[in-house]
Write an enzyme that holds these catalytic residues in place. Structure first.
Site, short mmCIF file in Angstrom:
data_model
loop_
_atom_site.label_atom_id
_atom_site.label_comp_id
_atom_site.label_asym_id
_atom_site.label_seq_id
_atom_site.Cartn_x
_atom_site.Cartn_y
_atom_site.Cartn_z
N ASP A 153 18.37 63.47 22.06
CA ASP A 153 17.05 63.33 22.66
C ASP A 153 17.11 62.19 23.65
OD1 ASP A 153 16.28 65.31 20.96
OD2 ASP A 153 14.94 64.07 19.73
N ASP A 186 7.14 74.61 18.17
CA ASP A 186 6.95 73.35 17.44
C ASP A 186 5.70 73.49 16.58
OD1 ASP A 186 9.16 72.32 18.79
OD2 ASP A 186 7.92 71.70 20.47
#
Length: 237
Positions: free
Chosen positions: A8, A129
């Site tokens: 990330d 998500d």
């Protein structure tokens, strides 16, 4: 089942968030290409990269960093975070990125996924998500008014061949992944599913592999030393 070690990115650095909270961020590597090379040494074939700044702003903030990671490591690369236009998809694909993950725009732009799939086929994936059963968008900061399973079914009907499902409540918490969620999705969908969020132990990897999922993303568990990528790859086969 494939193992996707994750990077990330925030301001060009490899970081991890706790449950998607940008205020709970840990920097693990200021030079993320080094982390990618470690993944390659461990036997990884793919790398999962997320532009965290892009996820919030809708701009491909870390595009050049991502391209450098991909080219230097030689790993197959899937990328998500802020990909909300066909032009950005094209930039990534033309730069050699193997798969592009659509998130917010797949929810908010009705025809976006259709156009992307028409143009790039299996190079398009959708990130689903999930927060309390509903889809979250804009870097997990907002909820969309749609249930996760319904949205996944829509993506399947749109011709998407691969989805990445993340249980936000599990992400970065190191308390195990949501096996029951993936069991439900796998039983009701005929689409490739990658599990993300809370994959904390080799037992988690084994359980997901037993569901015959397409893949599992490993993030914080690697950075904290809880999971060895090489061992995870062996268990997932």
């Amino acid at each position: 089942m494939l193992i996707f070690p994750a990077i990330d990115l925030f301001r060009g650095q490899a970081v991890r968030l706790l449950r998607g909270d940008y205020n709970q961020m840990t920097v693990y590597d200021p030079e993320p290409v080094n982390t990618a090379m470690k993944f390659k040494t461990c036997g990884a074939e793919w790398i999962h990269v997320v532009d965290l700044e892009g996820a919030k702003t809708g701009e491909a903030v870390n595009l050049e960093t991502i391209i450098n990671i991909h080219k230097t490591s030689g790993l197959k690369c899937e990328v998500g975070g802020g990909i909300r236009s066909l032009a950005v998809i094209e930039r990534y694909i033309n730069a050699g990125i193997d798969r592009v993950i659509l998130g917010t725009a797949a929810v908010t732009e009705k025809n976006f996924v259709n156009e992307a799939v028409k143009n790039w086929g299996e190079k398009i994936s959708v990130g689903v998500d999930i927060r309390e059963g509903q889809v979250a968008i804009k870097g997990w900061q907002e909820r969309a008014n749609i249930e996760a399973l319904e949205f996944c079914s829509r993506m399947q009907d749109a011709g998407v061949t691969h989805i990445i499902c993340t249980d936000i409540s599990k992400d970065g918490a190191m308390k195990g992944t949501n096996i029951s969620l993936y069991e439900t999705l796998a039983s009701r969908l005929a689409i490739k599913i990658t599990a993300s969020g809370g994959v904390s132990t080799l037992e988690d990897v084994k359980a997901l592999a037993n569901l015959k999922l397409y893949g599992a993303i490993i993030g914080k568990a690697y950075y904290t030393g809880a999971i060895d990528i090489n061992e995870a790859i062996k268990v997932a086969k």
